[in-house]
Design a protein around this motif. Structure first.
Motif, PDB file in Angstrom:
ATOM      1  N   SER A 140      -2.482  -5.761  -2.161  1.00  0.00           N
ATOM      2  CA  SER A 140      -3.630  -5.786  -3.829  1.00  0.00           C
ATOM      3  C   SER A 140      -3.351  -7.517  -3.914  1.00  0.00           C
ATOM      4  O   SER A 140      -2.393  -7.377  -4.143  1.00  0.00           O
ATOM      5  CB  SER A 140      -3.571  -4.363  -4.102  1.00  0.00           C
ATOM      6  OG  SER A 140      -4.905  -5.000  -4.768  1.00  0.00           O
ATOM      7  N   ILE A 194      -0.424  -2.620   3.002  1.00  0.00           N
ATOM      8  CA  ILE A 194      -2.041  -3.199   2.407  1.00  0.00           C
ATOM      9  C   ILE A 194      -1.524  -4.004   1.385  1.00  0.00           C
ATOM     10  O   ILE A 194      -0.586  -2.740   0.171  1.00  0.00           O
ATOM     11  CB  ILE A 194      -2.475  -1.843   2.270  1.00  0.00           C
ATOM     12  CG1 ILE A 194      -2.630  -0.970   3.481  1.00  0.00           C
ATOM     13  CG2 ILE A 194      -3.825  -1.844   1.194  1.00  0.00           C
ATOM     14  CD1 ILE A 194      -3.265   0.207   3.097  1.00  0.00           C
ATOM     15  N   VAL A 239      -8.145   3.326   0.021  1.00  0.00           N
ATOM     16  CA  VAL A 239      -6.800   2.368  -0.021  1.00  0.00           C
ATOM     17  C   VAL A 239      -6.910   4.309   0.773  1.00  0.00           C
ATOM     18  O   VAL A 239      -5.729   4.104   1.384  1.00  0.00           O
ATOM     19  CB  VAL A 239      -6.161   1.753  -0.338  1.00  0.00           C
ATOM     20  CG1 VAL A 239      -4.522   2.432  -0.570  1.00  0.00           C
ATOM     21  CG2 VAL A 239      -6.328   0.815  -0.764  1.00  0.00           C
ATOM     22  N   ASP A 255     -16.715   3.557  -0.781  1.00  0.00           N
ATOM     23  CA  ASP A 255     -14.899   3.552  -0.409  1.00  0.00           C
ATOM     24  C   ASP A 255     -14.718   4.324   0.782  1.00  0.00           C
ATOM     25  O   ASP A 255     -13.933   3.748   1.167  1.00  0.00           O
ATOM     26  CB  ASP A 255     -14.867   3.346  -1.535  1.00  0.00           C
ATOM     27  CG  ASP A 255     -15.015   2.995  -2.949  1.00  0.00           C
ATOM     28  OD1 ASP A 255     -14.905   1.412  -2.964  1.00  0.00           O
ATOM     29  OD2 ASP A 255     -15.067   3.326  -4.020  1.00  0.00           O
ATOM     30  N   PHE A 275     -10.516  -1.169  -4.855  1.00  0.00           N
ATOM     31  CA  PHE A 275      -9.751  -0.926  -3.816  1.00  0.00           C
ATOM     32  C   PHE A 275      -8.938  -0.074  -4.013  1.00  0.00           C
ATOM     33  O   PHE A 275      -8.421   0.529  -2.475  1.00  0.00           O
ATOM     34  CB  PHE A 275      -8.784  -1.975  -4.521  1.00  0.00           C
ATOM     35  CG  PHE A 275      -7.784  -2.414  -3.896  1.00  0.00           C
ATOM     36  CD1 PHE A 275      -7.861  -2.724  -2.426  1.00  0.00           C
ATOM     37  CD2 PHE A 275      -6.239  -2.032  -3.693  1.00  0.00           C
ATOM     38  CE1 PHE A 275      -6.669  -3.348  -0.961  1.00  0.00           C
ATOM     39  CE2 PHE A 275      -5.320  -2.312  -2.593  1.00  0.00           C
ATOM     40  CZ  PHE A 275      -5.227  -2.700  -1.632  1.00  0.00           C
ATOM     41  N   ASN A 276      -8.421   0.502  -4.652  1.00  0.00           N
ATOM     42  CA  ASN A 276      -7.567   2.373  -4.430  1.00  0.00           C
ATOM     43  C   ASN A 276      -8.898   3.122  -4.215  1.00  0.00           C
ATOM     44  O   ASN A 276      -7.790   3.835  -3.437  1.00  0.00           O
ATOM     45  CB  ASN A 276      -6.983   2.803  -6.401  1.00  0.00           C
ATOM     46  CG  ASN A 276      -6.143   1.658  -6.618  1.00  0.00           C
ATOM     47  OD1 ASN A 276      -5.714   1.309  -6.175  1.00  0.00           O
ATOM     48  ND2 ASN A 276      -6.349   1.248  -7.890  1.00  0.00           N
ATOM     49  N   PRO A 307      -3.124  -4.006  -9.118  1.00  0.00           N
ATOM     50  CA  PRO A 307      -3.246  -2.639  -8.910  1.00  0.00           C
ATOM     51  C   PRO A 307      -3.948  -1.469  -9.672  1.00  0.00           C
ATOM     52  O   PRO A 307      -3.723  -0.455  -8.825  1.00  0.00           O
ATOM     53  CB  PRO A 307      -1.794  -2.192  -9.620  1.00  0.00           C
ATOM     54  CG  PRO A 307      -1.797  -2.975 -10.604  1.00  0.00           C
ATOM     55  CD  PRO A 307      -2.271  -4.856  -9.915  1.00  0.00           C
TER      56      PRO A 307
END
Length: 76
Positions: free
Chosen positions: A52, A50, A64, A27, A60-61, A55
């Protein structure tokens, strides 16, 4: 339980019964690369967003957060 081997890829499910997780990149590396490419495409200046689909997707988090850290470190 039935002898079926389960793998996850791209987004992990660590609380599942999967035996292996396969990821094409960490990541952290993905987030840094995304920010570097975005900055290059924008001439290192401008606004971006950005978006998504959900959330609560941990991977993904994580990337980011890594992208934002790269922005702060390299493109203040």
């Amino acid at each position: 339980e039935a002898g079926i081997k389960v793998a996850t890829s791209d987004a992990d499910a660590p609380d599942s019964d999967r035996q292996i997780f396969v990821s094409q990149a960490s990541d952290e590396a993905l987030g840094a690369a995304v920010m570097d490419e975005l900055a290059k495409a924008m001439g290192e200046s401008g606004q971006y967003a950005i978006v998504s689909g959900a959330p609560d997707v941990a991977t993904f988090n994580n990337w980011v957060a890594a992208a934002e850290a790269q922005r702060e470190a390299e493109y203040p």
